[in-house]
Design an enzyme around this catalytic site. Structure first.
Site, mmCIF file in Angstrom:
data_model
loop_
_atom_site.group_PDB
_atom_site.id
_atom_site.type_symbol
_atom_site.label_atom_id
_atom_site.label_comp_id
_atom_site.label_asym_id
_atom_site.label_seq_id
_atom_site.Cartn_x
_atom_site.Cartn_y
_atom_site.Cartn_z
ATOM 1 N N LYS A 86 -1.059 -40.730 -20.934
ATOM 2 C CA LYS A 86 -1.668 -41.736 -21.787
ATOM 3 C C LYS A 86 -3.176 -41.523 -21.882
ATOM 4 O O LYS A 86 -3.750 -41.522 -22.972
ATOM 5 C CB LYS A 86 -1.352 -43.126 -21.235
ATOM 6 C CG LYS A 86 -1.549 -44.234 -22.243
ATOM 7 C CD LYS A 86 -1.142 -45.585 -21.664
ATOM 8 C CE LYS A 86 0.365 -45.691 -21.517
ATOM 9 N NZ LYS A 86 0.769 -46.778 -20.621
ATOM 10 N N ARG A 156 -3.722 -50.216 -17.762
ATOM 11 C CA ARG A 156 -2.477 -49.534 -18.126
ATOM 12 C C ARG A 156 -2.216 -48.356 -17.204
ATOM 13 O O ARG A 156 -3.103 -47.569 -16.934
ATOM 14 C CB ARG A 156 -2.578 -49.014 -19.565
ATOM 15 C CG ARG A 156 -3.249 -49.971 -20.499
ATOM 16 C CD ARG A 156 -3.559 -49.345 -21.856
ATOM 17 N NE ARG A 156 -2.372 -48.996 -22.599
ATOM 18 C CZ ARG A 156 -2.401 -48.347 -23.760
ATOM 19 N NH1 ARG A 156 -3.551 -47.962 -24.282
ATOM 20 N NH2 ARG A 156 -1.281 -48.073 -24.390
ATOM 21 N N GLY A 165 9.515 -47.412 -13.966
ATOM 22 C CA GLY A 165 9.355 -47.623 -12.533
ATOM 23 C C GLY A 165 7.898 -47.847 -12.198
ATOM 24 O O GLY A 165 7.556 -48.265 -11.105
ATOM 25 N N MET A 167 4.016 -49.580 -12.981
ATOM 26 C CA MET A 167 3.558 -50.912 -13.332
ATOM 27 C C MET A 167 3.460 -51.087 -14.841
ATOM 28 O O MET A 167 3.121 -50.175 -15.559
ATOM 29 C CB MET A 167 2.185 -51.161 -12.729
ATOM 30 C CG MET A 167 1.761 -52.594 -12.877
ATOM 31 S SD MET A 167 -0.018 -52.811 -12.742
ATOM 32 C CE MET A 167 -0.523 -52.330 -14.370
ATOM 33 N N ARG A 424 2.023 -40.271 -27.983
ATOM 34 C CA ARG A 424 2.623 -39.352 -27.022
ATOM 35 C C ARG A 424 3.787 -38.659 -27.710
ATOM 36 O O ARG A 424 4.284 -39.149 -28.728
ATOM 37 C CB ARG A 424 3.115 -40.095 -25.781
ATOM 38 C CG ARG A 424 4.201 -41.092 -26.106
ATOM 39 C CD ARG A 424 4.713 -41.802 -24.872
ATOM 40 N NE ARG A 424 5.335 -43.051 -25.276
ATOM 41 C CZ ARG A 424 5.614 -44.049 -24.450
ATOM 42 N NH1 ARG A 424 5.311 -43.949 -23.188
ATOM 43 N NH2 ARG A 424 6.193 -45.146 -24.886
ATOM 44 N N HIS A 542 14.166 -50.251 -23.499
ATOM 45 C CA HIS A 542 14.331 -49.447 -22.286
ATOM 46 C C HIS A 542 15.682 -48.740 -22.283
ATOM 47 O O HIS A 542 15.777 -47.536 -22.034
ATOM 48 C CB HIS A 542 14.189 -50.357 -21.060
ATOM 49 C CG HIS A 542 14.420 -49.644 -19.766
ATOM 50 N ND1 HIS A 542 15.617 -49.708 -19.104
ATOM 51 C CD2 HIS A 542 13.618 -48.840 -19.045
ATOM 52 C CE1 HIS A 542 15.528 -48.975 -17.998
ATOM 53 N NE2 HIS A 542 14.329 -48.436 -17.944
ATOM 54 N N SER A 852 30.125 -7.138 -11.582
ATOM 55 C CA SER A 852 30.054 -8.512 -12.056
ATOM 56 C C SER A 852 29.919 -9.412 -10.826
ATOM 57 O O SER A 852 30.783 -9.391 -9.952
ATOM 58 C CB SER A 852 31.318 -8.859 -12.852
ATOM 59 O OG SER A 852 31.278 -10.213 -13.211
ATOM 60 N N CYS A 919 29.954 -13.767 -13.363
ATOM 61 C CA CYS A 919 31.073 -14.526 -13.901
ATOM 62 C C CYS A 919 31.359 -15.773 -13.063
ATOM 63 O O CYS A 919 32.362 -16.437 -13.264
ATOM 64 C CB CYS A 919 32.307 -13.648 -14.018
ATOM 65 S SG CYS A 919 32.854 -12.975 -12.448
ATOM 66 N N TYR A 939 24.537 -9.590 -18.844
ATOM 67 C CA TYR A 939 25.166 -10.765 -19.440
ATOM 68 C C TYR A 939 25.499 -11.814 -18.387
ATOM 69 O O TYR A 939 25.553 -11.525 -17.194
ATOM 70 C CB TYR A 939 26.449 -10.376 -20.201
ATOM 71 C CG TYR A 939 27.581 -9.897 -19.317
ATOM 72 C CD1 TYR A 939 28.448 -10.809 -18.709
ATOM 73 C CD2 TYR A 939 27.775 -8.543 -19.075
ATOM 74 C CE1 TYR A 939 29.466 -10.376 -17.882
ATOM 75 C CE2 TYR A 939 28.795 -8.100 -18.254
ATOM 76 C CZ TYR A 939 29.647 -9.020 -17.654
ATOM 77 O OH TYR A 939 30.643 -8.610 -16.835
#
Ligand code: ADP
Ligand code: MG
Ligand code: MG
Length: 963
Positions: A86, A156, A165, A167, A424, A542, A852, A919, A939
């Site tokens: 901010k 703020r 979470g 303030m 933001r 929220h 592999s 894999c 891969y």
């Protein structure tokens, strides 16, 4: 200064934002690139002062406070770590000459120092705050605490990343019994002043005096916020008022007096009447909230490091509630739910900060395009204040172009003047993220590589999420509707509290969390729930923000819900549902239904933005993506998802099908090789048919087939009854069968007679499989189709195992080629899934055409733990932080990774072009994909539904490497 150092951090309640519009009408957004408004100071005569101002736009040692205002800021958007998101963006807007109320940011370093020094501030802080404050006073032409014309502040919080979470904001700091009369005289608006005062008391007592001070109310009803709200509701009811705005100055004045008494009674201390005490109380509350319970738990889920700290922004107040010429709002430069390129937002006249987001009043659409059915009758800013709207529109456009990303902005209009309070990068769901990224690249705002980096692999996943079956949905009577805050479909059982949702989910239940609204106190339950349904709040509430962040199905603002928390029932349009009842949500439409409706798998194929994005990813990757598939239908699905081959075809799955299991068992129970061969001959045509189908589906793409891997006892029945049935079926005695079954028993089957150890002891099994593979391949070759079989030997630990198995396979394959009179190119390679194989990879590479990595077994054997039994302890390891992550989900890069790297190095030292793949399940997990890219694999291979994420992660890994 901060006399009352708060003891414990705050629980947090995020500002709840409310939105209305559902459907945005397409709107022409000007494509013309606005010239950046940063008017460079003429370079010629650089005064000493200007040079100094320039120099300050970088972090400075010992500087704890960064000023911004009147076109000059100490900080920039690059300084997020120090100033928080901010603060950095407020500074940037000021640098862009966008109107922002002046203020200053106390850095995140102060937060760190605060905790290092037993919650004491560095001694330089107070002086730096005071001088920044004086600069604000000068710009505003008002003084903090001045009884004649007081300056007020907002305090703020602002961490690096926006974080529920933390303030809440405290507005109107500096209003006291001494400054109130002055402000009344200045504004000639006692109602406004007393309203501002009661808001200050509500916010301050809640977040500073209660939450940040670590006071835990016994029940929700004992919380100070609830008490004050109840008091206000009582007054409104007594006077017959509907809206907050109906309260008169005298009402509010009396209410304020009552508030003071309640605060004293509830919290045991007086509401502070000194502006500086209020200010420092607010600052300390922000820092204290960093260690609050909810903030800490959010950080754990989102893996935000604790040492980042939060910044505090202190900013001159501007007022959206001084009358009908004032307003406040929240908006997005593009629609955050769909990604559509249209300015989208909400506003209210004569309102302050939280009013838009709190859901007390229904906010208006910011423009005509944001109108929905429900907001048809409400005034838009575009119509009501056309000039200000134009200014706002231009600013949002500039901000998006400056940041080259969708912005989430907050603004306030005071007496006809527009102020920007925040910008933001806006949160968005997967669908919107993809559409925005692709459209922005096509608009040339960003390049394709940036577009790829903009989308999180999880957001690709979200697009692949299920939706409610439209046929079933049509037939089902709608139970209610709300705002479509998080797309996709979900079905589950109703729970009314976050704790219940979590507990039910732990028991394996699918739950839908149904609440009036959510707050950061609910995040654990929201996390556990399939979906979230709320009665209040809008598209920016929220619940909506959090759900969007997680890609969860979510409907908000469903005013038809009448929740009775005490009795755990909800009344919806005349129907009553109770806890545990099933409901189904369509989060894309905002409709929901009683019962559990069928869900359909996602349909990314009809999303043109997704499809375009995926064509860019392959162009930008080095790593290829294959799939793990055992059947033609899986193979086909994976190819649709863009798989470039099969990295693992497990033959044992084929053994289990009903027509074959008998022959498999016969093979196992045979006394001798001749008996086994007879049984295997019966299996051969089945296997050949399977391989034929898979090769055909892959149309010439490479197919890696792993020869039989699991221990044989897995194919035998386990109950007495089944054994008896099998005995009579096969015409052998039950005793003999049981004896055989017992003889196959192993203490540690995972480390037992399996993998190539089976092939070594029963070569005829592998010979049959090789024959089946080659017959299918030759058959297809004869039909003019392309095939690339890659035959893979599992669980090799010693090169001699491979040598023997290779001979078996080659012999069988050559025989088939001879009899077909066809040559089909094929390779024989090995899995690398034992530590010994990694260590001796150079020797093994001499005999292998490819490697592999089987990272599931490799993880098991490196850790020496059995995955099948790890459920008893591994979750605790992760919970306790002994392990950061389950090593079966994401490759353990410290323990398992180095062995893989060793194998790569040794293997390629013998064969520089050795083809390498993975894999294990890790092949579809983004962090592991990145690791595989880094160590130079060719891969990754993963289950079909993870192919798109893996392709995406592969491109991101490649781009990140080049950044
Ligand atoms: P959040 O991080 O939850 O968005 P903010 O710090 O942005 O919290 O504050 C919430 C709201 O408080 C803002 O949207 C704005 O309406 C109001 N607000 C904050 N600072 C000021 C200010 N200086 N003047 C007027 N209103 C403010
Ligand atoms: Mg915040
Ligand atoms: Mg904000």
């Amino acid at each position: 200064m901060a006399k009352k150092v708060a003891k414990k951090a705050a629980k947090k309640k995020a500002v709840k934002k409310k939105a209305v519009a559902k459907k945005a009408v397409k709107k022409n957004v000007k494509k013309t690139v606005k010239k950046k408004a940063v008017k460079k100071t003429t370079p010629k005569k650089k005064t000493a002062k200007k040079a100094a101002a320039k120099k300050t736009a970088a972090p400075q040692k010992g500087k704890l406070v960064y000023f911004f205002g009147a076109g000059k800021a100490d900080g920039t958007s690059q300084m997020k770590n120090l100033l928080g998101g901010k603060g950095a963006n407020l500074a940037e807007m000021v640098n862009l000459k966008i109107p922002v109320p002046p203020g200053f940011t106390i850095t995140t370093e102060v937060c760190t120092l605060f905790y290092k020094n037993k919650r004491k501030y560095p001694k330089e802080l107070e002086g730096q705050v005071n001088s920044a404050l004086a600069r604000v006073e000068k710009i505003m032409g008002k003084k903090f605490g001045n009884p004649n014309d007081p300056l007020l502040f907002s305090v703020r919080s602002g961490a690096r990343v926006s974080m529920p979470g933390m303030m809440e904001t405290v507005l109107n700091v500096g209003l006291t019994t001494k400054t109130i009369p002055g402000l009344i005289k200045r504004t000639n608006n006692p109602r406004f002043v007393y309203d501002a005062y009661r808001r200050l008391m509500m916010m301050y007592s809640d977040v500073v005096m209660e939450k940040s001070a670590g006071i835990e109310p016994a029940t929700d009803h004992d919380a100070i916020r609830h008490k004050l709200e109840t008091e206000m509701d009582k007054l409104k009811a007594a006077k017959g008022y509907k809206q907050d705005t109906d309260m008169t100055a005298d009402d509010l004045k009396a209410l304020g007096d009552r508030f003071k008494v309640i605060i004293k009674d509830t919290l045991g201390s007086e509401f502070p009447d000194d502006p500086y005490e209020q200010l420092w109380g607010g600052i300390t509350a922000v820092f204290a909230s960093w260690m609050g319970r909810r903030a800490v738990s959010y950080r754990r889920i989102e893996k935000v490091p604790e040492d980042w700290g939060t910044a505090v922004n202190v900013q001159a107040m501007v007022f959206g509630n001084t009358g009908e010429n004032s307003a406040t709002g929240v908006a997005f430069t593009r629609n955050p739910a769909t990604g559509e390129n249209v300015f989208f937002g909400e506003w209210l006249t004569n309102a302050q900060g939280e009013d838009v987001v709190a859901g007390i009043r229904t906010p208006y659409p910011v423009n005509e395009a944001a109108r929905s059915e429900d907001s048809m009758h409400l005034p838009s800013l575009e119509k009501a204040m056309p000039n200000l709207y134009k200014e706002l529109h231009a600013i949002q456009n500039r901000l998006e172009r400056h940041y080259t990303d969708m912005q989430d902005i907050e603004f306030t209009i005071q007496d006809g003047k527009l102020w920007m309070l925040q910008t933001r990068v806006g949160k968005r769901n997967g669908q919107a993220a993809i559409r925005m990224a692709v459209e922005m690249a096509n608009e040339k705002l960003i390049n394709q590589r940036t577009a790829i980096m903009r989308v999180k692999p999880d957001q690709i996943d979200e697009l692949l999420h299920p939706s409610v079956d439209p046929v079933a949905e049509k037939a089902a009577g709608e139970l209610g509707k709300g705002l479509p805050a998080g797309p996709g479909g979900a079905t589950g059982r109703i729970t009314f509290t976050a704790d219940d949702a979590e507990a039910w989910a732990k028991r394996g239940e699918k739950v839908i969390l149904v609440r009036n609204e959510t707050s950061p106190e609910d995040v654990h339950g929201m996390h556990a729930a399939e979906a979230i349904l709320t009665a209040k709040g809008g598209m920016t509430s929220h619940a909506a923000l959090v759900a969007r962040g997680w890609g969860k199905c979510c409907i908000v603002g469903c005013s038809d819900l009448d929740i009775d928390l005490r009795n755990k029932v909800v009344n919806i349009n005349g129907k009553q549902l109770k806890e545990g009842d099933w409901i189904t949500l369509n989060g894309s439409k905002g409709r929901f239904y009683e019962g559990s409706l069928p869900l359909l798998p996602a349909d990314p194929e009809h999303n043109k933005w997704y499809k375009e994005l995926m064509t860019w990813t392959d162009k930008n990757s080095r790593l290829q993506v294959r799939t793990n598939a055992d059947s033609p239908s899986d193979a086909t699905q994976a190819r649709l998802f863009g798989a470039q081959g099969i990295g693992l075809c497990r033959t044992e799955h084929m053994f289990f099908e009903s027509d074959r299991i008998k022959s498999v068992r016969e093979m196992i129970l045979s006394e001798d090789e001749a008996g086994r061969k007879r049984a295997l001959a019966k299996l051969l045509p089945h296997q050949r048919g399977d391989f034929y189908g898979i090769f055909k589906a892959m149309a010439g793409l490479p197919v890696t087939i792993r020869l039989l891997d699991p221990p044989l006892h897995e194919f035998l029945p386990q109950t007495e009854k089944d054994l008896q049935d099998l005995a009579s079926d096969m015409g052998v005695s039950y005793d003999k069968l049981r004896a055989k079954n017992e003889s196959l028993h192993e203490f540690n089957p995972m480390l037992g007679h399996r993998g190539c150890r089976l092939g070594v002891t029963y070569p005829e099994i592998y010979a049959m499989q090789a024959q089946a593979i080659m017959e299918a391949a030759c058959q297809l070759a004869k039909e003019g189709e392309k095939v690339y079989p890659e035959i893979m030997i599992p669980l090799v630990g010693h090169v001699n195992e491979l040598v023997k198995m290779r001979n078996t396979v080659v012999e069988a394959a050559e025989a088939v080629q001879k009899s077909f009179g066809k040559k089909v190119a094929y390779t024989v390679g090995t899995m690398i899934e034992l530590p010994r194989a990694c260590v001796t990879a150079d020797e093994i590479a001499g005999k292998a055409d490819f490697f592999s990595f089987g990272t599931n077994d490799l993880t098991q054997t490196v850790y020496g733990l059995s995955r099948d039994d790890s459920g008893r302890f591994l979750p605790y390891y992760v919970e306790d932080g002994i392990l950061k992550e389950d090593p079966f989900i994401s490759i353990d890069q410290e323990g398992v990774g180095p062995l893989m790297e060793l194998a790569v190095k040794k293997g390629r030292s013998v064969k520089p072009k050795l083809k390498l793949g993975i894999c294990g399940e890790h092949g579809g997990e983004p962090k592991s994909v990145e690791f595989c890219h880094r160590i130079g694999l060719n891969y990754v291979s993963c289950s079909p539904f993870r192919v798109p994420i893996a392709r995406f992660a592969a491109a991101q890994a490649n781009i990140r490497e080049q950044l």
